[in-house]
Scaffold this active site. Structure first.
Site, short mmCIF file in Angstrom:
data_model
loop_
_atom_site.label_atom_id
_atom_site.label_comp_id
_atom_site.label_asym_id
_atom_site.label_seq_id
_atom_site.Cartn_x
_atom_site.Cartn_y
_atom_site.Cartn_z
CG HIS A 18 90.79 46.26 79.51
ND1 HIS A 18 90.25 45.18 80.15
CD2 HIS A 18 89.84 47.22 79.60
CE1 HIS A 18 89.05 45.47 80.61
NE2 HIS A 18 88.77 46.71 80.29
CG HIS A 20 86.23 49.58 77.19
ND1 HIS A 20 85.34 48.57 76.97
CD2 HIS A 20 86.84 49.31 78.37
CE1 HIS A 20 85.40 47.71 77.98
NE2 HIS A 20 86.31 48.13 78.84
CG ASN A 22 82.74 55.33 72.22
OD1 ASN A 22 82.99 56.34 71.58
ND2 ASN A 22 82.09 54.30 71.70
CB THR A 101 79.15 48.35 72.77
OG1 THR A 101 80.03 48.32 73.90
CG2 THR A 101 77.96 47.44 72.98
N PRO A 102 78.91 47.75 69.28
CG PRO A 102 78.37 45.92 67.93
CD PRO A 102 79.15 46.32 69.14
CD GLU A 205 84.16 46.28 85.95
OE1 GLU A 205 83.54 45.57 85.13
OE2 GLU A 205 84.36 47.49 85.79
C1 6MZ Z 1 84.95 50.74 84.34
N1 6MZ Z 1 84.95 49.39 83.91
C2 6MZ Z 1 84.16 48.90 82.92
N2 6MZ Z 1 83.43 47.79 83.20
C3 6MZ Z 1 82.59 47.27 82.29
N3 6MZ Z 1 82.40 47.82 81.07
C4 6MZ Z 1 83.10 48.92 80.75
C5 6MZ Z 1 84.02 49.49 81.65
N4 6MZ Z 1 84.58 50.56 81.05
C6 6MZ Z 1 83.99 50.64 79.82
N5 6MZ Z 1 83.09 49.66 79.65
C7 6MZ Z 1 82.20 49.39 78.49
O1 6MZ Z 1 82.70 50.13 77.39
C8 6MZ Z 1 81.68 51.00 76.88
C9 6MZ Z 1 82.31 52.25 76.31
O2 6MZ Z 1 83.05 51.92 75.16
P1 6MZ Z 1 82.35 51.50 73.78
O3 6MZ Z 1 81.14 52.37 73.56
O4 6MZ Z 1 81.99 50.05 73.86
O5 6MZ Z 1 83.43 51.77 72.76
C10 6MZ Z 1 80.78 51.25 78.11
O6 6MZ Z 1 79.49 51.69 77.73
C11 6MZ Z 1 80.78 49.88 78.76
O7 6MZ Z 1 79.87 49.02 78.12
#
Ligand code: 6MZ
Length: 254
Positions: A18, A20, A22, A101-102, A205
């Site tokens: 899990h 992300h 960024n 997210t692109p 969530e």
């Molecule tokens: C806290 N819990 C969460 N719940 C939902 N979405 C989340 C998140 N944490 C991160 N993101 C998602 O990941 C993006 C940043 O990474 P990327 O730009 O995509 O690499 C956030 O803008 C959101 O869309």
């Protein structure tokens, strides 16, 4: 200084399901980004949540907005993605599912397609470096952007599923859970599933999303992001919990 326990946990082989992109940028990489863009006047404390600090969900999403300002060119994405992968490898993560997210950034010429290609390039570069980590990429839908963008994102992900030599494996649904409607995204998610993309869905969530969670769990997803309010003790239901158990779906959070 690392103590004995720190060393033990760092060296322990791990999987990370899990991450992300960024949301995984280290403070060292943030420093480099801030140095690249002094005109933005972004300070370090605007880009991170310190250990032990409590923030609302809304404040977390404000932090992502700041990081997105700092990461808005191909060069930034390449640096961030290679740094993130190297740092996970240094933490003994052996299998990493990275999602992002692109984004299109008109002022820098960044397109969604180049965004995905650049993350894939970073994964390939890290492989060529010989890092002991297997990385797979999930293309993310930001639920705030609605069903049309979701469908376009699935179409892009589908292309890369076929052309990335197995590096793009799935689709992630994320974004501010208080915004948008999961039900309207079902056609895009169903299409993704039908074309062979694995599904990692953020759900429950926040409280009071029983109906949406039920619809999403019926797909069913291969991974769940958070699922914090699925359990009846926190306002969810046993039916939702049973669906997770029946399909043996891993839950994760960052
Ligand atoms: C806290 N819990 C969460 N719940 C939902 N979405 C989340 C998140 N944490 C991160 N993101 C998602 O990941 C993006 C940043 O990474 P990327 O730009 O995509 O690499 C956030 O803008 C959101 O869309």
């Amino acid at each position: 200084m690392e103590n004995e326990a720190d060393v033990f946990y760092r060296q322990l082989p791990k999987v990370e399901l899990h991450a992300h992109l960024n949301g995984s940028v280290s403070s060292h990489t943030i420093e480099k980004l801030i140095d690249r863009k002094p005109h933005l006047n972004i300070e370090h404390n605007m880009t991170a949540i310190g250990k032990g600090q409590r923030r609302t969900l809304d404040e977390c999403f404000q932090v992502f907005k700041v990081i997105h300002q700092l990461v808005d060119t191909e060069e930034d994405i390449l640096m961030v993605a290679t740094d993130v992968i190297r740092e996970f490898a240094a933490d003994s993560v052996k299998y990493l599912e990275l999602r992002s997210t692109p984004r299109e950034e008109k002022h820098t010429g960044l397109t969604k397609r180049r965004y995905i290609e650049t993350v894939i390039r970073a994964i390939q570069l890290c492989k060529e470096e010989g890092l002991d980590i297997d990385v797979r990429f999930l293309v993310a839908i930001d639920r705030r952007n609605g069903p049309q963008v979701a469908m376009e994102t699935v179409e892009l992900a589908e292309e890369f599923l076929l052309s990335s030599n197995g590096l793009v494996v799935g689709l992630d649904l994320s974004g501010d859970p208080t915004v948008g409607d999961g039900k309207s995204l079902l056609p895009a998610l169903e299409r993704a599933k039908n074309c062979g993309l694995k599904l990692s869905l953020h759900l429950s969530e926040v409280p009071s999303q029983l109906e949406e969670s039920d619809l999403l769990l019926n797909l069913p997803p291969d991974r769940i992001g958070h699922g914090t309010f699925l359990h009846p003790e926190v306002g969810g239901s046993q039916i939702l919990v049973d669906k997770v158990l029946k399909n043996n779906i891993p839950l994760g959070k960052t």
